[in-house]
Design a protein around this motif. Structure first.
Motif, mmCIF file in Angstrom:
data_model
loop_
_atom_site.group_PDB
_atom_site.id
_atom_site.type_symbol
_atom_site.label_atom_id
_atom_site.label_comp_id
_atom_site.label_asym_id
_atom_site.label_seq_id
_atom_site.Cartn_x
_atom_site.Cartn_y
_atom_site.Cartn_z
ATOM 1 N N GLY A 299 12.452 57.723 90.566
ATOM 2 C CA GLY A 299 13.016 58.188 91.821
ATOM 3 C C GLY A 299 13.304 59.674 91.789
ATOM 4 N N GLY A 300 12.908 60.380 92.832
ATOM 5 C CA GLY A 300 13.197 61.804 92.914
ATOM 6 C C GLY A 300 12.136 62.554 93.682
ATOM 7 N N ASP A 301 12.415 63.811 93.971
ATOM 8 C CA ASP A 301 11.471 64.662 94.679
ATOM 9 C C ASP A 301 10.274 64.966 93.791
ATOM 10 O OD1 ASP A 301 10.795 66.718 96.828
ATOM 11 O OD2 ASP A 301 10.902 67.953 95.024
ATOM 12 N N PHE A 302 9.087 64.775 94.306
ATOM 13 C CA PHE A 302 7.864 64.944 93.513
ATOM 14 C C PHE A 302 7.770 66.334 92.904
ATOM 15 C CE2 PHE A 302 3.349 66.381 93.666
ATOM 16 C CZ PHE A 302 2.907 65.690 92.542
ATOM 17 N N VAL A 303 7.965 67.364 93.702
ATOM 18 C CA VAL A 303 7.841 68.735 93.203
ATOM 19 C C VAL A 303 8.923 69.029 92.173
ATOM 20 C CG1 VAL A 303 7.955 71.171 93.847
ATOM 21 C CG2 VAL A 303 6.716 69.555 95.301
ATOM 22 N N GLU A 304 10.141 68.599 92.455
ATOM 23 C CA GLU A 304 11.253 68.876 91.553
ATOM 24 C C GLU A 304 11.062 68.189 90.201
ATOM 25 O OE1 GLU A 304 15.065 70.618 90.768
ATOM 26 O OE2 GLU A 304 13.782 70.831 92.531
ATOM 27 N N VAL A 305 10.711 66.923 90.226
ATOM 28 C CA VAL A 305 10.620 66.154 88.991
ATOM 29 C C VAL A 305 9.416 66.561 88.148
ATOM 30 C CG1 VAL A 305 10.301 63.836 88.042
ATOM 31 C CG2 VAL A 305 11.866 64.192 89.951
ATOM 32 N N TYR A 306 8.258 66.722 88.801
ATOM 33 C CA TYR A 306 7.028 66.908 88.030
ATOM 34 C C TYR A 306 6.654 68.376 87.824
ATOM 35 C CZ TYR A 306 6.660 61.923 88.467
ATOM 36 O OH TYR A 306 6.933 60.577 88.373
ATOM 37 N N SER A 307 7.545 69.273 88.205
ATOM 38 C CA SER A 307 7.346 70.678 87.873
ATOM 39 C C SER A 307 7.898 71.011 86.491
ATOM 40 C CB SER A 307 8.034 71.579 88.918
ATOM 41 O OG SER A 307 7.376 71.503 90.158
ATOM 42 N N ASP A 308 8.515 70.056 85.845
ATOM 43 C CA ASP A 308 9.059 70.291 84.510
ATOM 44 C C ASP A 308 7.931 70.610 83.523
ATOM 45 O OD1 ASP A 308 10.014 69.162 81.683
ATOM 46 O OD2 ASP A 308 11.788 69.650 82.875
ATOM 47 N N PRO A 309 8.147 71.533 82.597
ATOM 48 C CA PRO A 309 7.094 71.910 81.639
ATOM 49 C C PRO A 309 6.541 70.745 80.822
ATOM 50 C CG PRO A 309 8.888 73.499 81.592
ATOM 51 C CD PRO A 309 9.343 72.391 82.477
ATOM 52 N N SER A 310 7.351 69.724 80.600
ATOM 53 C CA SER A 310 6.871 68.582 79.809
ATOM 54 C C SER A 310 5.786 67.792 80.517
ATOM 55 C CB SER A 310 8.040 67.654 79.486
ATOM 56 O OG SER A 310 8.562 67.058 80.669
ATOM 57 N N GLN A 311 5.606 68.029 81.818
ATOM 58 C CA GLN A 311 4.619 67.287 82.590
ATOM 59 C C GLN A 311 3.230 67.932 82.567
ATOM 60 O OE1 GLN A 311 5.125 64.287 84.564
ATOM 61 N NE2 GLN A 311 6.823 64.238 83.129
ATOM 62 N N VAL A 312 3.118 69.138 82.069
ATOM 63 C CA VAL A 312 1.846 69.872 82.135
ATOM 64 C C VAL A 312 0.772 69.121 81.356
ATOM 65 C CG1 VAL A 312 0.670 72.015 81.515
ATOM 66 C CG2 VAL A 312 3.007 72.092 82.430
ATOM 67 N N GLY A 313 -0.344 68.845 82.030
ATOM 68 C CA GLY A 313 -1.482 68.199 81.382
ATOM 69 C C GLY A 313 -1.205 66.821 80.834
ATOM 70 N N LEU A 314 -0.321 66.080 81.485
ATOM 71 C CA LEU A 314 0.116 64.789 80.949
ATOM 72 C C LEU A 314 -0.657 63.599 81.510
ATOM 73 C CD1 LEU A 314 2.354 63.883 78.961
ATOM 74 C CD2 LEU A 314 3.810 63.463 80.944
ATOM 75 N N TRP A 315 -1.235 63.745 82.687
ATOM 76 C CA TRP A 315 -1.792 62.595 83.411
ATOM 77 C C TRP A 315 -3.313 62.640 83.473
ATOM 78 C CZ3 TRP A 315 1.733 58.949 84.590
ATOM 79 C CH2 TRP A 315 3.064 59.337 84.572
ATOM 80 N N ASP A 316 -3.914 61.463 83.269
ATOM 81 C CA ASP A 316 -5.374 61.338 83.388
ATOM 82 C C ASP A 316 -5.797 61.257 84.844
ATOM 83 O OD1 ASP A 316 -6.254 60.892 80.459
ATOM 84 O OD2 ASP A 316 -4.634 59.425 80.716
ATOM 85 N N ALA A 317 -4.938 60.714 85.685
ATOM 86 C CA ALA A 317 -5.274 60.551 87.104
ATOM 87 C C ALA A 317 -4.012 60.645 87.945
ATOM 88 C CB ALA A 317 -5.970 59.207 87.339
ATOM 89 N N VAL A 318 -4.170 61.179 89.144
ATOM 90 C CA VAL A 318 -3.117 61.174 90.156
ATOM 91 C C VAL A 318 -3.697 60.540 91.408
ATOM 92 C CG1 VAL A 318 -1.633 62.559 91.644
ATOM 93 C CG2 VAL A 318 -1.913 63.203 89.243
#
Length: 408
Positions: A280-299
């Motif tokens: 739960g949370g704002d997409f931009v706010e949550v997934y702008s964290d540096p730990s998210q960079v290059g983490l997902w194979d698909a969106v």
């Protein structure tokens, strides 16, 4: 705010056999922070259906709305940052199963149902709810939001919504299946679903063999999806009457009053992949964290990108969190949800055309692989005399690798 299932959560949500690795916590409105104004998450809930509901999108990340214990949402096993501190916070705050049972007894009493004995012993009066002290003044706008959520339940969790799911979800699922043919149980690909709504698409992706995470901003959606995912014991357990308040364009009284059984599947028995979670949370706010960079194979985005105040922010975040070579699958229109909110300084909105959106996407390092138009409806009553249809953009894009970007 990534929530892992633990024994505490299992005890709270699933009194029988645990099923979900990651689920929503029990929502307390007092635990929600960071509204820039009460209307942020409460206004504009359902603007997909004109002449039915007005305001915010059914599934939107329009403003930051997080639990007090803010954590980053990551696929299961992808990051050591993922902890279950939110669950611990709930335990410290006294959230437990006994409290839930006590609250249910109060609810049963206030609704005029028998809280102790269905044979008539010690039952509350069937008219006790008429007591003025028990009546709440619920704003009509909140009533409209609940009605819209009920329509979304039909779309995601009823047999009657299968046609819409085939129109919207099936092309996405088929595309994911073809793009990731060699999915391995030991190391499944990770897929993020922003604007997950009531969670059906995220669950279906998990059943395909992906580590699937849904992200949702609306706490109306979160509360409802948590109930369906965590409390359902069998197929068709609940009956709703989603069209009972639709007084126009009915072919017959029986159409307006017809019941709908939910859910059409039992989520716990659907065959999900370990690691399925909701955040739960704002997409931009949550997934702008540096730990998210290059983490997902698909969106995967379905009826989502037009919920932005600034669609370029969404595109930028999606590009950042995808791995090199990762894919972005999108289906939806461009019904910009903040386009008509004039005179409100905090409701900034930009509304580029589809042509301009595609140019912007190319600027952020994507290449088009597939593109077509899909005709679909959205939470439409299939027996209504009025049917609103969308000609939604459907595309598959791949993020260039760093070396590809240097050669172009």
């Amino acid at each position: 705010m990534y929530i892992r299932r633990s024994e505490v959560m299992t005890k709270w949500f699933l009194p029988s056999k645990p099923c979900f690795k990651g689920v929503f916590p029990r929502i307390h409105i007092s635990s929600l922070t960071c509204f820039r104004g009460e209307k942020d998450a409460n206004e504009n809930l359902c603007s997909r259906e004109s002449n039915v509901c007005s305001g915010e999108p059914t599934s939107t990340s329009g403003r930051m709305c997080s639990l007090e214990s803010k954590q980053i949402c990551c696929p299961e096993g992808a990051s050591d940052l993922t902890k279950a501190s939110t669950i611990n916070q709930e335990v410290e705050n006294g959230v437990n199963h006994d409290q839930h049972l006590e609250e249910k007894e109060v609810t049963d009493k206030h609704s005029g149902h028998c809280a102790s004995d269905c044979n008539g012993n010690d039952c509350s009066s069937s008219h006790e709810w008429l007591d003025p002290s028990l009546q709440l003044n619920v704003p009509l706008v909140d009533v409209d939001k609940v009605r819209c959520i009920i329509r979304n339940i039909v779309r995601d969790w009823a047999e009657e919504g299968q046609k819409e799911r085939d129109q919207c979800y099936k092309p996405i699922l088929e595309e994911l299946h073809s793009l990731f043919p060699d999915r391995k149980k030991e190391s499944p690909p990770a897929c993020l679903v922003p604007g997950a709504g009531l969670g059906r698409l995220a669950l279906e992706i998990s059943c395909l063999g992906f580590i699937s995470q849904g992200n949702e901003f609306s706490y109306y959606m979160m509360i409802c999806s948590s109930f369906i995912l965590n409390h359902t014991q069998k197929v068709g357990e609940w009956t709703i009457y989603p069209w009972i308040h639709s007084n126009s364009n009915s072919l017959s009284d029986s159409d307006q009053l017809r019941p709908v059984s939910i859910p059409d599947i039992h989520p716990a028995s659907a065959g999900i992949t370990e690691g399925f979670s909701m955040c739960g949370g704002d997409f931009v706010e949550v997934y702008s964290d540096p730990s998210q960079v290059g983490l997902w194979d698909a969106v995967v985005t379905c009826f989502f990108i037009d919920t932005a105040h600034n669609i370029i922010e969404y595109i930028e975040v999606i590009s950042r969190i995808l791995k090199d070579g990762g894919v972005w699958i999108n289906l939806g229109p461009l019904l910009y949800h903040f386009a008509d909110m004039y005179g409100q300084e905090d409701e900034m909105s930009i509304e580029p055309s589809l042509e301009d959106v595609k140019k912007i996407i190319l600027h952020y390092g994507f290449v088009f692989e597939k593109e077509r138009t899909v005709e679909t409806t959205y939470t439409t009553n299939p027996r209504s005399m009025m049917q609103n249809r969308y000609y939604a953009a459907f595309w598959t894009m791949r993020k260039k690798s760093a070396t590809e970007g240097m050669t172009h």
